[in-house]
Design an enzyme around this catalytic site. Structure first.
Site, PDB file in Angstrom:
ATOM      1  N   HIS A  32       0.845  -1.190   0.000  1.00 24.65           N
ATOM      2  CA  HIS A  32       0.000   0.000   0.000  1.00 24.65           C
ATOM      3  C   HIS A  32       0.886   1.248   0.000  1.00 24.65           C
ATOM      4  CE1 HIS A  32      -2.378  -3.281   1.659  1.00 24.65           C
ATOM      5  NE2 HIS A  32      -3.471  -2.606   1.349  1.00 24.65           N
ATOM      6  N   HIS A 268      -4.137   3.410  -3.131  1.00 20.95           N
ATOM      7  CA  HIS A 268      -4.279   2.762  -1.817  1.00 20.95           C
ATOM      8  C   HIS A 268      -3.512   1.454  -1.706  1.00 20.95           C
ATOM      9  CE1 HIS A 268      -6.173   1.340   1.891  1.00 20.95           C
ATOM     10  NE2 HIS A 268      -6.296   0.173   1.277  1.00 20.95           N
TER      11      HIS A 268
END
Length: 676
Positions: A32, A268
């Site tokens: 991430h 993300h």
């Protein structure tokens, strides 16, 4: 988006955090990158300007605690710890998310011990609750040990949480209690970046977070630009001036800062890819190849962190001075840090004799707790608003928290609170209670417990699972353990819960048969430090067994011997099995009765010892008022169990209808013997 490609050492260091994260994620092809790119300035600021910490001794008792609640951003933490001098070498950064590394996908303690990681985070909101627990432990420890000046307990808890954490219910429960208690040494940075995994937060989240937390009793302030370190400094200074309220810093950041997918959900949870990485390097002015960090960056961070670590030397001097003035209390402090229990701590363990009045194991548990509490000052905890039912209130130990002088108690009720008290009123907040209990356990100076009805263990299962994963030694007390709680009905009658908890690695589940087994279960739970223990206790009264024959600490044992058939049971069904044994004896059948209160403990014993208790060649009938799933591991031939939900009726009626009576058990055992 605009990002200045300056080359000053602070910007260079912040970018080093960013690109260690980006490069590790690319190397793993998993991770991430968005949060590390956005939050690197905040991590830099905390570790170099504000936190008390010492990389040479990550377990220093009075260090500040840091929790990354949005644990998917783990490379933000690993990169920062690496640069700060923690024992996370560069090859471990390169080995991110790989077998055997100390840089797993989400931060871990216990299962994987990464220096500088205080708690296991990943399931969103859990870390927030852990941070509340760490702050609770600091206040309780300060009240216990700060008898001189300078004080030996004076640290803070810092936490970063994301939008996902703010949405999860566990966070709301924990935040509500933190505000009520007045935990002024807790500061949470809310990463307000308007983006979640699947899109903008506007799709599902449109709360006035400021007023929500203000309503909880928090102090709330803002950082409008996370890249402005002076603004971070100003916000933190404001938080430090709030000694009686926890602080939330709403921090505006840009997920994936500097990347082509900045401010989108694409930043993300996926690597940026080669083109994305090169574009980000160009935008942020990072000219170094993957995993190359300039020597001046290490030198810069090392100099600043050394200044933060000076507080460790100051504390060592304060501790030595305190030790010379209050050696007994200092010895207790050191003992509690090791997890060692005091000599003779179980000398007052209660015992009951056959013929005494039958009592519920929940009530016996309360008597055991209160008998041991005077010699165990580290024992602290409470229930989810259920003390009158769970019997988990520590007598004469007060109510934990800051005093609310403006509180409006009911008629005739006066509740005085202080930080030295050992009873925590968690309120009707099971999930938050579990996460907070884990934080208290992780702190290192307490043995926490928490309690609720067994059926509501489902509300706190994620926290129990993380306790087991993290090797935390909290004790989870669950009462009202079966359908025999009666007329509240199936909504409150646990059926599948024993099987569910027994399936969890590293969790020991005790379901004691009587008060003496309950006392032994508490003794085992307190002595166990490598993981949590669940104590599953009855609402209804059970007969007292002979204490000279009870060996619950072995996990399973033969209470009454016989050669024809084995009746193995747990909890209140052990007495049913014993009554069935008498009926079988009248028919010429010699029944062995085995109590198996803790499967996990029994499973640790050598196979030969297990077979001595449960002979493989003896017909065996299991009796337990719960789902039958799992009993096959003990090679039983049949189970008297409950593979359906219960019903609303008196306990005696339920026992008759569901077959948990001595005649019904004896009939099944007889059929088993004759059919064998």
């Amino acid at each position: 988006m605009t990002a200045a490609a300056t080359t000053d050492i602070v910007t260079e260091t912040i970018n080093a955090i960013r690109f260690l994260a980006v490069d590790a994620i690319e190397e793993a092809n998993s991770g991430h990158p968005g949060a590390p790119l956005g939050l690197a300035p905040l991590a830099y600021s905390l570790y170099t300007r504000h936190m008390r910490h010492d990389p040479s001794d990550p377990a220093w008792p009075d260090r500040d605690r840091f929790v990354l609640s949005n644990g998917h951003a783990s490379m933000l933490l690993y990169a920062t710890l690496h640069l700060a001098g923690y024992d996370i070498p560069l090859d471990q950064i390169r080995n991110f998310r790989q077998w055997g590394s100390i840089t797993p996908g989400h931060p871990e303690r216990g299962h994987v011990d990464t220096p500088g990681v205080e708690v296991t985070t990943g399931p969103l909101g859990q870390g927030f609750g852990n941070a509340v627990g760490l702050a609770v432990a600091e206040r309780a420890a300060a009240a216990r040990f700060n008898t001189t000046s300078p004080e030996v307990v004076d640290h803070r808890t810092w936490c970063i949480a994301g939008d996902g954490c703010l949405m999860e219910g566990v966070q709301s429960e924990a935040a509500s209690l933190a505000g009520f208690l007045g935990l002024g040494k807790l500061t949470v940075f809310y990463d307000d970046n308007f983006v979640t995994l699947s899109g903008p937060t506007s799709m599902s989240f449109h709360e006035d977070v400021r007023h929500r937390f203000a309503g909880y009793g928090w102090h709330v302030t803002y950082v409008s630009n996370v890249n402005d370190l002076e603004e971070i400094d100003r916000a933190i200074a404001e938080c430090l001036e709030e000694p009686s309220r926890p602080s939330l810093v709403i921090t505006r950041s840009h997920i994936g800062y500097g990347s082509p997918v900045e401010d989108t959900f694409h930043a993300h949870g996926s690597p940026l890819g080669n083109e994305g990485v090169e574009s980000t390097r160009e935008a942020l002015g990072w000219t170094h190849p993957p995993f190359e960090i300039p020597a001046e960056v290490y030198a810069h961070v090392g100099e600043l962190v050394a200044q933060r670590a000076n507080s460790h030397d100051t504390w060592n001097a304060a501790f030595a001075a305190w030790q010379s003035k209050d050696s007994d209390l200092a010895a207790e402090f050191e003992r509690r840090l090791t997890g060692k229990l005091p000599d003779g701590w179980d000398a007052d363990l209660p015992s009951w004799q056959p013929g005494e009045d039958a009592i519920p194991t929940r009530k016996a548990g309360g008597l055991v707790m209160n008998a041991l509490a005077p010699t165990l000052p580290e024992l602290i905890g409470g229930s989810a608003d259920l003390d009158p039912s769970t019997y988990t209130y520590l007598n004469d130990s007060g109510h934990f928290g800051a005093q609310h002088d403006d509180a409006q108690p009911g008629p005739g009720i006066e509740v005085r609170r202080d930080w030295a008290a050992r009873n925590i009123e968690f309120g009707v907040r099971e999930h938050g209670m579990g996460a907070i209990t884990n934080g208290i356990a992780a702190h290192g100076l307490f043995r926490p417990f928490c309690a609720t009805f067994f059926v509501f263990s489902d509300y706190m299962r994620p926290a129990v699972r993380l306790a087991a994963l993290s090797h935390l030694d909290g004790i989870f007390v669950y009462t009202h353990d079966s359908v025999f709680l009666g007329q509240d009905g199936p909504t409150h009658q646990p059926v599948e819960h024993l099987a569910s908890l027994r399936a969890m690695p590293n969790l020991w589940v005790f379901r004691p048969a009587d008060p003496n087994e309950t006392a032994q279960a508490w003794r085992v739970a307190l002595a166990r430090t490598e993981g949590p223990t669940a104590l599953v206790l009855s609402r209804q009264s059970v007969p007292v067994l002979d204490p000279d024959r009870v060996r619950a600490d072995e996990g399973g044992y033969v209470y009454a011997d016989g050669d024809d058939v084995c009746l193995v049971a747990t909890g209140s069904e052990v007495s049913v099995a014993l009554d069935a044994r008498d009926l079988l004896a009248a028919e010429g059948i010699a029944a062995r009765v085995v109590s198996l209160p803790c499967w996990e403990r029994f499973a640790e014993r050598p196979v030969a010892e297990q077979h001595a208790v449960l002979p493989p060649d003896m017909p065996t009938l299991a009796v337990e008022a719960a789902a039958t799933f799992g009993w096959e591991r003990w090679n039983v031939d049949a189970v008297v169990g409950l593979d359906r939900f219960g019903a609303s009726a008196p306990a005696s009626v339920l026992a008759e209808k569901f077959g948990f009576t001595a005649p019904a058990v004896a009939a099944q055992a007889t059929a088993l013997v004759r059919g064998a």
